[in-house]
Scaffold this motif. Structure first.
Motif, PDB file in Angstrom:
ATOM      1  N   GLN A   1      33.113  39.850  32.117  1.00 53.66           N
ATOM      2  CA  GLN A   1      34.269  40.376  32.819  1.00 53.66           C
ATOM      3  C   GLN A   1      34.835  41.623  32.158  1.00 53.66           C
ATOM      4  OE1 GLN A   1      37.234  37.417  33.546  1.00 53.66           O
ATOM      5  NE2 GLN A   1      35.869  36.141  34.749  1.00 53.66           N
TER       6      GLN A   1
ATOM      7  N   SER B   1      35.449  47.059  39.866  1.00 50.02           N
ATOM      8  CA  SER B   1      35.493  46.708  41.285  1.00 50.02           C
ATOM      9  C   SER B   1      34.823  47.810  42.093  1.00 50.02           C
ATOM     10  CB  SER B   1      36.949  46.537  41.732  1.00 50.02           C
ATOM     11  OG  SER B   1      36.999  46.256  43.118  1.00 50.02           O
TER      12      SER B   1
ATOM     13  N   TYR C   1      33.634  44.748  33.809  1.00 50.62           N
ATOM     14  CA  TYR C   1      33.586  44.689  35.270  1.00 50.62           C
ATOM     15  C   TYR C   1      34.331  45.861  35.913  1.00 50.62           C
ATOM     16  CZ  TYR C   1      34.430  43.076  40.020  1.00 50.62           C
ATOM     17  OH  TYR C   1      34.503  42.996  41.386  1.00 50.62           O
TER      18      TYR C   1
ATOM     19  N   GLU D   1      36.366  41.054  45.244  1.00 49.06           N
ATOM     20  CA  GLU D   1      37.019  40.703  43.990  1.00 49.06           C
ATOM     21  C   GLU D   1      37.714  39.350  44.072  1.00 49.06           C
ATOM     22  OE1 GLU D   1      39.530  43.025  40.537  1.00 49.06           O
ATOM     23  OE2 GLU D   1      39.206  43.949  42.494  1.00 49.06           O
ATOM     24  N   GLU D   2      38.293  39.041  45.239  1.00 48.47           N
ATOM     25  CA  GLU D   2      38.977  37.750  45.367  1.00 48.47           C
ATOM     26  C   GLU D   2      37.999  36.582  45.269  1.00 48.47           C
ATOM     27  OE1 GLU D   2      38.514  39.538  49.549  1.00 48.47           O
ATOM     28  OE2 GLU D   2      39.045  40.195  47.528  1.00 48.47           O
TER      29      GLU D   2
ATOM     30  N   ASP E   1      37.122  36.313  41.570  1.00 46.69           N
ATOM     31  CA  ASP E   1      38.251  35.714  40.857  1.00 46.69           C
ATOM     32  C   ASP E   1      38.289  34.212  41.052  1.00 46.69           C
ATOM     33  OD1 ASP E   1      39.032  38.146  39.871  1.00 46.69           O
ATOM     34  OD2 ASP E   1      40.580  38.491  41.391  1.00 46.69           O
ATOM     35  N   SER E   2      37.952  33.766  42.256  1.00 42.58           N
ATOM     36  CA  SER E   2      37.957  32.323  42.513  1.00 42.58           C
ATOM     37  C   SER E   2      36.884  31.623  41.696  1.00 42.58           C
ATOM     38  CB  SER E   2      37.754  32.051  44.015  1.00 42.58           C
ATOM     39  OG  SER E   2      36.437  32.370  44.427  1.00 42.58           O
TER      40      SER E   2
ATOM     41  N   ARG F   1      29.116  38.591  37.248  1.00 49.46           N
ATOM     42  CA  ARG F   1      29.660  39.898  36.871  1.00 49.46           C
ATOM     43  C   ARG F   1      28.814  40.587  35.798  1.00 49.46           C
ATOM     44  NH1 ARG F   1      36.300  39.189  37.150  1.00 49.46           N
ATOM     45  NH2 ARG F   1      36.395  38.945  39.404  1.00 49.46           N
TER      46      ARG F   1
ATOM     47  N   ALA G   1      35.864  32.677  38.789  1.00 48.38           N
ATOM     48  CA  ALA G   1      36.307  32.741  37.401  1.00 48.38           C
ATOM     49  C   ALA G   1      37.311  31.643  37.075  1.00 48.38           C
ATOM     50  CB  ALA G   1      36.915  34.105  37.106  1.00 48.38           C
ATOM     51  N   ARG G   2      38.004  31.130  38.098  1.00 48.61           N
ATOM     52  CA  ARG G   2      39.019  30.111  37.853  1.00 48.61           C
ATOM     53  C   ARG G   2      38.448  28.700  37.809  1.00 48.61           C
ATOM     54  NH1 ARG G   2      42.049  33.324  41.515  1.00 48.61           N
ATOM     55  NH2 ARG G   2      41.655  31.847  43.209  1.00 48.61           N
TER      56      ARG G   2
END
Length: 307
Positions: free
Chosen positions: A25, A30, A28, A261-262, A265-266, A77, A268-269
């Motif tokens: 990350q 975008s 990274y 990206e969203e 991000d999901s 990523r 990554a969580r």
């Protein structure tokens, strides 16, 4: 059986995503358009026309090469974008519907053809004449309409087989490019395979396939282990020194693939926000891979890899 495969694939996906995220990350970027590529990490499939194109346009430190599947490097990523061709859109739409793409400015249109041994000009002329006749009579367009569908990408279209009994044509294939060239029920299938089966029958022969990595196909033909190489091969100057190319049967162009990206991000969580998120991932994973039978594409790909 589906439930077992679901759990195995789900565990593999979670492990594949979590382990490398922290280190990847930091670098990274975008990417959603051409302007974002200036400092991006750009992935390509080794040996493709895009491999040579990107190498000329960008700094070597920006270029990352992969043998086949580029979805996981994007999810992890490891790269910000992959440049490939429109030929893979049908398969990507099924395997990873979250994937986005935009036209790659500066790229070209590319002719897709079959590779033939340098010492077999007769076979190359025969196959070229057969392709030209299919294009002239509209059969090629019919094949495209039949295979470039959701059913085609899922392996649900029946592939024609040569009914001849003559000596088999030895054909090198990657076997992982749905809906053109892939494995269904332990058999080679797809638009390219159907075209080659029809050709083999037209000259009184059958077809025998050897599955290998994409970038090994032209080499296998050049070393005379196979008569023909398939796998949505782009006609390039480098490959043309090693093999003969038939008349093209399809045109493709460069596009850049990225994951929103969203969505990243999901991923990554995972493991951070607990059960609710895992539940949503599980449901999505189950719907995509089990209910819709996408898991078969992965299983077939694994079978090819392990051979």
């Amino acid at each position: 059986m589906k439930r077992l495969l679901f759990h195995l694939l789900h565990a593999a996906l979670v492990l594949a995503i979590i382990q490398p995220l922290s280190s990847c990350q930091r670098n990274y970027h975008s990417v959603t358009c051409m302007e974002d590529l200036e400092h991006a990490r750009i992935g390509v499939i080794t040996g493709t026309a895009e491999d040579f194109l990107i190498s000329e346009m960008f700094h070597p430190e920006q270029v990352f090469r992969f043998d086949n599947n580029f979805i996981i490097p994007l999810q992890q990523r490891k790269v910000d974008v992959i440049v490939d061709e429109t030929k893979i859109l049908p398969g990507i739409g099924v395997v990873c519907p979250e994937m986005k793409h935009f036209p790659f400015t500066g790229g070209n249109t590319f002719d897709i053809a079959f590779a033939v041994r340098l010492d077999n000009e007769t076979l190359c002329r025969q196959l070229s004449a057969f392709i030209d006749s299919l294009k002239a009579t509209g059969v090629t367009d019919s094949l495209v309409r039949r295979w470039e569908t959701r059913e085609g990408a899922l392996g649900e279209v029946e592939c024609y087989r040569s009914k001849a009994t003559g000596e088999p044509l030895k054909i090198a294939v990657p076997g992982d490019i749905p809906p053109y060239n892939y494995i269904v029920n332990n058999e080679n299938s797809g638009m390219e395979i159907e075209l080659l089966e029809m050709f083999a029958e037209s000259i009184g022969r059958t077809a025998s396939y050897s599955v290998m990595n994409f970038n090994s196909v032209p080499t296998d033909v050049a070393m005379k282990r196979s008569d023909i190489g398939a796998g949505m091969l782009t006609i390039t100057e480098e490959h043309a020194r090693k093999v003969l190319f038939t008349s093209p049967y399809k045109v493709t162009e460069s596009v850049a693939f990225y994951l929103p990206e969203e969505y990243l991000d999901s991923l990554a969580r995972i493991g951070t926000f607990g059960g609710d998120f895992f539940g949503r991932v599980s449901d999505s994973f189950h719907n995509n891979l089990v209910v819709e039978n996408r898991y078969m594409l992965i299983v077939k790909g694994l079978a090819v890899t392990l051979r």
